[in-house]
Write a protein that holds these residues in place. Structure first.
Motif, PDB file in Angstrom:
ATOM      1  N   ALA A 243      -0.468 -10.897  28.632  1.00 46.89           N
ATOM      2  CA  ALA A 243       0.792 -10.236  28.272  1.00 46.89           C
ATOM      3  C   ALA A 243       1.347  -9.456  29.465  1.00 46.89           C
ATOM      4  CB  ALA A 243       0.564  -9.308  27.078  1.00 46.89           C
ATOM      5  N   LEU A 244       0.471  -8.769  30.199  1.00 45.37           N
ATOM      6  CA  LEU A 244       0.931  -8.055  31.389  1.00 45.37           C
ATOM      7  C   LEU A 244       1.437  -9.028  32.450  1.00 45.37           C
ATOM      8  CD1 LEU A 244      -1.908  -5.376  31.690  1.00 45.37           C
ATOM      9  CD2 LEU A 244       0.456  -4.999  30.964  1.00 45.37           C
ATOM     10  N   ARG A 245       0.773 -10.166  32.581  1.00 46.81           N
ATOM     11  CA  ARG A 245       1.237 -11.172  33.542  1.00 46.81           C
ATOM     12  C   ARG A 245       2.578 -11.760  33.109  1.00 46.81           C
ATOM     13  NH1 ARG A 245       1.760 -13.237  38.575  1.00 46.81           N
ATOM     14  NH2 ARG A 245       2.272 -15.439  38.431  1.00 46.81           N
ATOM     15  N   MET A 246       2.777 -11.929  31.800  1.00 43.79           N
ATOM     16  CA  MET A 246       4.051 -12.456  31.332  1.00 43.79           C
ATOM     17  C   MET A 246       5.196 -11.502  31.650  1.00 43.79           C
ATOM     18  SD  MET A 246       5.723 -14.853  30.067  1.00 43.79           S
ATOM     19  CE  MET A 246       4.295 -15.880  29.716  1.00 43.79           C
TER      20      MET A 246
ATOM     21  N   GLY B 221       7.787 -23.886  41.676  1.00 45.07           N
ATOM     22  CA  GLY B 221       6.831 -23.015  42.351  1.00 45.07           C
ATOM     23  C   GLY B 221       6.295 -21.926  41.447  1.00 45.07           C
ATOM     24  N   LEU B 222       7.177 -21.304  40.651  1.00 46.55           N
ATOM     25  CA  LEU B 222       6.728 -20.219  39.782  1.00 46.55           C
ATOM     26  C   LEU B 222       5.902 -20.752  38.617  1.00 46.55           C
ATOM     27  CD1 LEU B 222       6.817 -17.201  39.411  1.00 46.55           C
ATOM     28  CD2 LEU B 222       8.901 -17.450  38.072  1.00 46.55           C
TER      29      LEU B 222
ATOM     30  N   GLU C  44       2.073 -19.785  37.824  1.00 45.09           N
ATOM     31  CA  GLU C  44       1.689 -19.262  36.512  1.00 45.09           C
ATOM     32  C   GLU C  44       0.532 -20.067  35.921  1.00 45.09           C
ATOM     33  OE1 GLU C  44       1.902 -16.592  33.339  1.00 45.09           O
ATOM     34  OE2 GLU C  44       2.843 -16.576  35.322  1.00 45.09           O
ATOM     35  N   LYS C  45       0.584 -21.382  36.074  1.00 42.55           N
ATOM     36  CA  LYS C  45      -0.499 -22.210  35.550  1.00 42.55           C
ATOM     37  C   LYS C  45      -1.799 -21.934  36.292  1.00 42.55           C
ATOM     38  CE  LYS C  45      -1.654 -26.962  34.354  1.00 42.55           C
ATOM     39  NZ  LYS C  45      -1.189 -28.371  34.312  1.00 42.55           N
TER      40      LYS C  45
END
Length: 1234
Positions: free
Chosen positions: A555-558, A1047-1048, A1052-1053
């Protein structure tokens, strides 16, 4: 060509003219043959050109030219030889070699080298060419002429050729003695020149044979034979290898190899510090490192040292002095820290600024001369070829100056950034060791690690972009000046369009700054949570909370991802502006010129397009500059705020000499508080005097202030009133054990020298003997980070052993027996406190009443005050509060005894049901046996694994060799199976096609001169150009959006996969992997993956597409230039093969050496109180500086390797450009459409 018309060549013995009818017929015959070969008529432009310029194509002219160049080479080699001999003689006078070692040294020189086939072939080739030149002299005496040159001018030339090849043969033969693996640069240049001379001779021989009705003589055969040999030598010069290789024979190597530390001492020299001025300009000082890296993968001991001026300790001291001076004059503020940074870098920054300005000025020489070149090629040759050659020389000189200046200012900026980074990292580390408790609570470990890993990197990026501040106005002014020379008042329209685009970038930059602040805040939250999760991993796995915290981290990464997506979309928009700005500016400028009636010619249009392309750099740099400054401002503010935090006061305690007092600890009317601005102090009314050698016990209920009292004595708690005097050194054992990563012995020695007898006594007294016997490697066993693979009692006993080995005067123990059992605690108290430390002053906090009677003084704490003090018996008699503590201890023991009695009664009653539960009991027994077997096997495996590896925490793994295709394929196919990658390449390809088409359209449609009738109307000219420009802009916009998106999503993956792997890893992974290594992955490495990898891969692919587009254009308009493409491609491939192995390993070493800095910093922050108590701040600061230097070494040489390659490729492109210009100038007028 037409050699007989050369007045300097066709002279008879008396000096008269040889313009005979026969020679005239030969000349005319050759012209006819040449015209026929070119498919042209004898009266055409080509034939006329050959008649007008015969002397340039005379064999004697080129023979004289090559002879002059040979003289330069001979002079250079002789001067170099004399210089080496003089230096050798001087060294010989200083140090004489013993006679006994001369013979062995000679045998060693001849025994440890291998002479390859290429070396033997090179020697034979040199001798053969020498023989051919001698034969040419004899042949000249017989016939009197060779290739049109007569005897008198030819003999000195051949004599110089013979002399030069004698010297070159001696130089090649000497390579065996010097054991050189690479040819010197001057020999390589000499071989290339010989190849060109041989090619020229064969061309003239073919011409002579054609003019002599196909007759091929002895001289022509010699030249053909020489060409074959010179071609091989040219290939040798291109590779640079001599064929001499060193053999590391086991017979000649010492039996005992030096250790890693000794290797570092003997091998680690500074190549940069010993380089000459020419080596510094050409980056040739990197040669020895490239030679090592090409033979084998580089190890950290192979990397040379950095310059002494770049050492982190010197830089840290310099920055500290500057900051102290600024603070004394202006006070400590954010502006003061900015001023200190400026004063720290100003001298080097001024030098870089000079190079940057010189580079900016030289870059506009080319566009300013394009119009003159086009006019010359279009028919303005009334001043002859000299003007064309002067233009070509001006182009080449400007490009060489630009290349040298550019590489120097870029290298200087990177080096200056490295110096500032080293100073800031060491200063942040030292600040962390001095932070007060209240300041430490404001900054978590994750935030401080972000300061060191991310923020400092962005501050150093500002150094790189600072030079653009003064380059931008210069570039803009020169661009307007060049446009004004070509387009007149139409240049102001171009200036207005440029300013409009720059103005549009300002709000985008402000938005980028706000987004950057949000990204850093989200990153801090994620790093804070990640650090907490890693530190508490054992608890999370035992409680099965890892899934919950995985969702929290995601959640913090999102949240961070959302801000990153907004940022990359904004970056895509700025990229669109960057690529679309030249088309927009040129459309506005050309449209204004058409409206104002300013004539557009091919020369003015090409010059303007080149200028617009040069303007692309400042237009793109401005938003990038503002963005970097915005990011740097945010990061600098964060670092400056951290550096302004409150530190521990030096006057918290007063050091007293032991000869001046009998008391080791004195506190008079002390009042202390963790918070300065408070009305209720934590500790009040403290009056304490501890004589030397006393044992003081501190007891009290939980939260009464026992540990805080020890903090007062250590100077950790801010003092509100009173005085604290301490006499002697201190050793501190905190309540929570602090263990460093490393082996057990290092944790006990703690920087002190090893004394075996003393060490073994302490091990025995601290009850560690049996524990060390169980460990795989005894006291050399590696323990995990923070001792995570050890029990609490083992860690506490190691702490106690560390304090005892310190041999301090005052010992402060904060409840050291709470983590050990009663028997071990009694042994520790007896053997350590009352044994080895019987003569020392000891203050110990304890809850065990059995340790109180031995104390000389007991302090009873309650609500932050000392309510009672005295000996054990005296306190019991006072009947005030001490007996409550003793009574509570007795009640606790009684409750334990009652619980044991109750359990025995319950077990007796349950025995009646045993017969009915036999089967159940047997099943339980079987399960217990199985579990016991599994446990034993597991313990055996762990022990065996430690025995095999020798250590628990291994060094970080480093890939060696080339990056596999699977890595690139995994990245490209991570999102949608790579379906979007072809779309991005197609968009870039169409953009390149539109770009080439628009430029070609303007160059084709515009007339060569103002007097020529235009091919199309002005309206159609501008309309087609605008349509093509819009098409290219749309393509680049689509490409930018897709590249940012892919790239993003890929980053993320990768992040989610990495996070899942970390949280699902077994505890053995966290036992053997330092936290700093994991934090390095999720912080700086992930940041690179988020923002840099996609753009760099994209630029690599786009550069290939641009090269293909350039080759396509040149193949249509200047096909003779392809003659040089093959050797240039071969040279570029050789550079690539030679450069990549070294640069790849340097980049890997640089990344690996960064994680230990973060790991050491995290450990130091955790144990800062212990480090200060033991007086080890200087030692830990030196360790941090050593780690910074270890990181700077591969990083510095990595950027130097990049500059080494860039300089050579730029110079190669410059000479290709010069060759192309020379070819265009030399070819007949009208041969190529200008």
């Amino acid at each position: 060509l037409a050699f007989a018309t050369d007045p300097h060549c066709a002279m008879d013995e008396g000096g008269g003219s040889l313009h005979s009818p026969l020679l005239a017929r030969v000349q005319e015959m050759f012209l006819l043959r040449a015209a026929a070969l070119l498919g042209d008529s004898p009266s055409s432009v080509v034939s006329q050109y050959l008649r007008e310029w015969p002397e340039v194509y005379s064999p004697c002219f080129w023979t004289s030219t090559f002879v002059l160049i040979q003289l330069v080479f001979i002079t250079s080699i002789v001067a170099q030889f004399l210089f080496k001999r003089i230096r050798w003689c001087r060294q010989r006078l200083k140090t004489a070699t013993p006679e006994i070692n001369k013979h062995s040294n000679q045998e060693q020189k001849n025994a440890d080298i291998k002479l390859g086939v290429s070396y033997q072939a090179s020697k034979v080739c040199c001798l053969l060419i020498l023989v051919t030149h001698v034969l040419r002299i004899f042949f000249l005496q017989l016939q009197g002429r060779i290739s049109g040159c007569k005897y008198p001018p030819f003999v000195p030339g051949e004599g110089i050729q013979v002399l030069s090849w004698i010297i070159l043969s001696l130089a090649v033969f000497s390579l065996q003695k010097t054991k050189s693996a690479k040819h010197p640069l001057i020999i390589r240049a000499w071989l290339i020149l010989s190849f060109l001379q041989s090619v020229t001779s064969v061309i003239f021989d073919l011409r002579f044979s054609l003019s002599d009705h196909g007759y091929v003589g002895f001289a022509e055969l010699i030249d053909l034979f020489t060409l074959v040999i010179c071609t091989y030598l040219f290939a040798v010069s291109a590779t640079g290898k001599t064929g001499v290789t060193s053999i590391n024979s086991s017979i000649t190597e010492p039996l005992l190899s030096p250790s890693a530390g000794q290797q570092a001492e003997t091998k680690r020299t500074c190549l940069y510090g010993r380089a000459s001025v020419l080596d510094l300009v050409t980056f040739s000082w990197m040669g020895p490192l490239f030679a090592i890296g090409y033979k084998k993968p580089l190890d950290k001991n192979d990397v040379p040292d950095i310059d002494e001026r770049d050492y982190a300790d010197l830089l840290s001291d310099s920055f500290k002095r500057i900051l102290a001076d600024v603070e004394r004059r202006h006070g400590l503020s954010t502006l003061s820290i900015y001023r200190a940074m400026f004063l720290f870098i100003r001298r080097k920054a001024i030098i870089n600024a000079v190079f940057a300005i010189l580079c900016a000025c030289a870059s506009y020489v080319g566009p300013s001369l394009i119009n003159d070149l086009v006019r010359f090629l279009g028919g303005g040759r009334k001043y002859g070829l000299k003007k064309g050659y002067i233009l070509a020389a001006a182009f080449l000189s400007a490009k060489v100056v630009e290349t040298v200046a550019q590489r120097q200012w870029i290298f200087g900026a990177r080096r200056l950034g490295m110096r500032l980074r080293a100073a800031l990292i060491s200063h942040i580390y030292q600040k962390g060791l001095r932070l007060s408790c209240s300041a430490r609570q404001k900054h978590t470990s994750g935030e401080i690690i972000n300061y060191m890993s991310v923020d400092i990197q962005r501050i150093t990026d500002v150094i790189w972009y600072t030079n653009y501040i003064w380059m931008l106005p210069i570039q803009l002014s020169l661009a307007v000046y060049v446009l004004y020379l070509n387009l007149g008042t139409g240049a102001w329209a171009g200036l207005a369009a440029t300013l409009v685009i720059m103005a549009c970038n300002i709000p985008l930059t402000r938005l980028q700054k706000r987004l950057q602040s949000q990204i850093m805040a989200a990153k801090d939250n994620r790093m804070k949570a990640t650090t907490e999760v890693l530190r508490s991993m054992k608890i999370l796995k035992l409680q099965a909370w890892d899934t919950e915290y995985l969702q929290k981290l995601e959640a913090l990464r999102m949240e961070e991802h959302n801000w990153l997506w907004k940022s990359v979309r904004l970056t895509a928009l700025t990229t669109f502006i960057f690529w679309g700005s030249p088309a927009f500016i040129s459309s506005i400028t050309f449209g204004t010129c058409i409206l104002m009636g300013i004539p557009l010619t091919a020369g003015t249009v090409l010059s303007a397009l080149a200028t617009f392309r040069m303007l692309q750099d400042p237009i793109f740099t401005l938003p990038d500059l503002l963005s970097v400054f915005a990011q740097g401002k945010v990061s600098a503010d964060r670092v400056a705020q951290y550096l302004q935090e409150e530190e521990l006061k030096d006057d918290a305690i007063t050091e007293v000499s032991r000869s001046d007092t009998d008391y080791d600890v004195e506190i008079d009317h002390g009042a202390f508080s963790w918070e300065l601005e408070t009305t209720s102090p934590t500790i009040t009314d403290v009056n304490l005097k501890v004589k030397r050698g006393m044992k003081v016990a501190i007891c009290g209920m939980v939260g009464s202030g026992k540990s805080s009292l020890l903090s007062c004595i250590l100077g950790e708690m801010p003092k509100l009133a009173g005085t604290v005097r301490v006499s002697g050194s201190r050793a501190y054992v905190p309540q929570t054990a602090w263990i460093l990563s490393g082996n057990i012995r290092d944790n006990i020695l703690f920087g002190n020298p090893y004394d075996k007898e003393k060490y073994e006594k302490i091990i025995q007294a601290c009850a560690l003997t049996k524990d060390l016997e169980l460990f795989a490697n005894g006291d050399l066993t590696e323990i995990g980070e923070r001792g995570i693979n050890m029990s609490g009692g083992q860690k506490q006993r190691i702490q106690i052993a560390r304090s005892v080995y310190e041999d301090a005067d005052i010992y402060l123990f904060d409840d050291p027996f709470s983590a050990v059992d009663a028997h071990t605690g009694a042994q520790l108290f007896k053997d350590c406190l009352m044994g080895l430390l019987k003569d020392k002053t000891i203050l110990y906090v304890t809850h065990q009443v059995e340790f109180l009677p031995a104390a000389d003084l007991i302090l009873v704490m309650q609500d932050g005050k000392i309510v009672q003090k005295g000996r054990f018996d005296d306190l019991l008699k006072q009947n005030i509060g001490f007996e409550a503590i003793v009574g509570a201890h007795s009640q606790a023991i009684d409750s334990v005894i009652n619980a044991e009695s109750s359990s025995r009664i319950l077990s007796t009653e349950s025995q009646k049901l045993a017969d009915s539960d036999d089967e159940f009991e047997r099943e339980n027994d079987t399960d217990d046996q199985v579990q016991g077997i599994i446990k034993q096997e597991s313990e055996h495996d762990v022990s065996q694994g430690v025995n095999e590896k020798g250590r628990l925490t291994q060094e970080e793994e480093r890939e060696k060799g080339g990056i596999g295709k699977t890595v690139y394929w995994a990245y490209l196919t991570a999102v949608h199976g790579g379906a979007l990658a072809p779309v991005i390449v197609a968009a870039q390809s169409f953009f390149q096609i539109f770009q080439v088409a628009s430029n070609y359209w303007m160059a084709w449609a515009c007339p060569p001169t103002s007097a020529t009738t235009p091919r199309v109307g002005l309206g159609l000219l501008l309309s087609v150009y605008i349509m093509l420009s819009i098409g290219s802009a749309l393509c680049v916009f689509g490409r930018s959006i897709l590249l940012s998106l892919v790239g993003l999503l890929t980053a993320e993956k990768f992040f989610k996969n990495m996070l899942h792997c970390i949280l699902r890893a077994p505890m053995s992974f966290f036992d053997s992997t330092p936290t700093g290594r994991i934090l390095n992955r999720v912080s700086s490495d992930q940041s690179v993956l988020d923002l840099e990898i996609a753009s760099k891969l994209g630029w690599c692919a786009f550069s290939v597409i641009q090269i293909l587009g350039t080759i396509g254009v040149m193949s249509q308009v200047a096909w003779p230039v392809f003659a040089i493409f093959i050797p240039v491609t071969a040279i570029c491939y050789a550079f690539q093969r030679y450069y990549i192995p070294t640069a790849r390993e340097l980049a890997r070493l640089s990344q690996i050496q960064r994680a230990p800095i973060l790991h050491h910093f995290a450990e130091s922050l955790t144990g800062a109180a212990s480090i200060r108590a033991y007086g080890q701040k200087d030692r830990f600061s030196k360790a941090n500086i050593s780690l910074v230097n270890n990181h700077s070494r591969p990083w510095f040489h990595n950027i130097s390797a990049v500059e080494w390659l860039c300089f050579r490729l730029n110079m190669l492109s410059n000479f290709v450009f010069a060759f192309s210009l020379t070819l265009l100038v030399s070819l007949p007028e009208g041969f190529i459409n200008p």
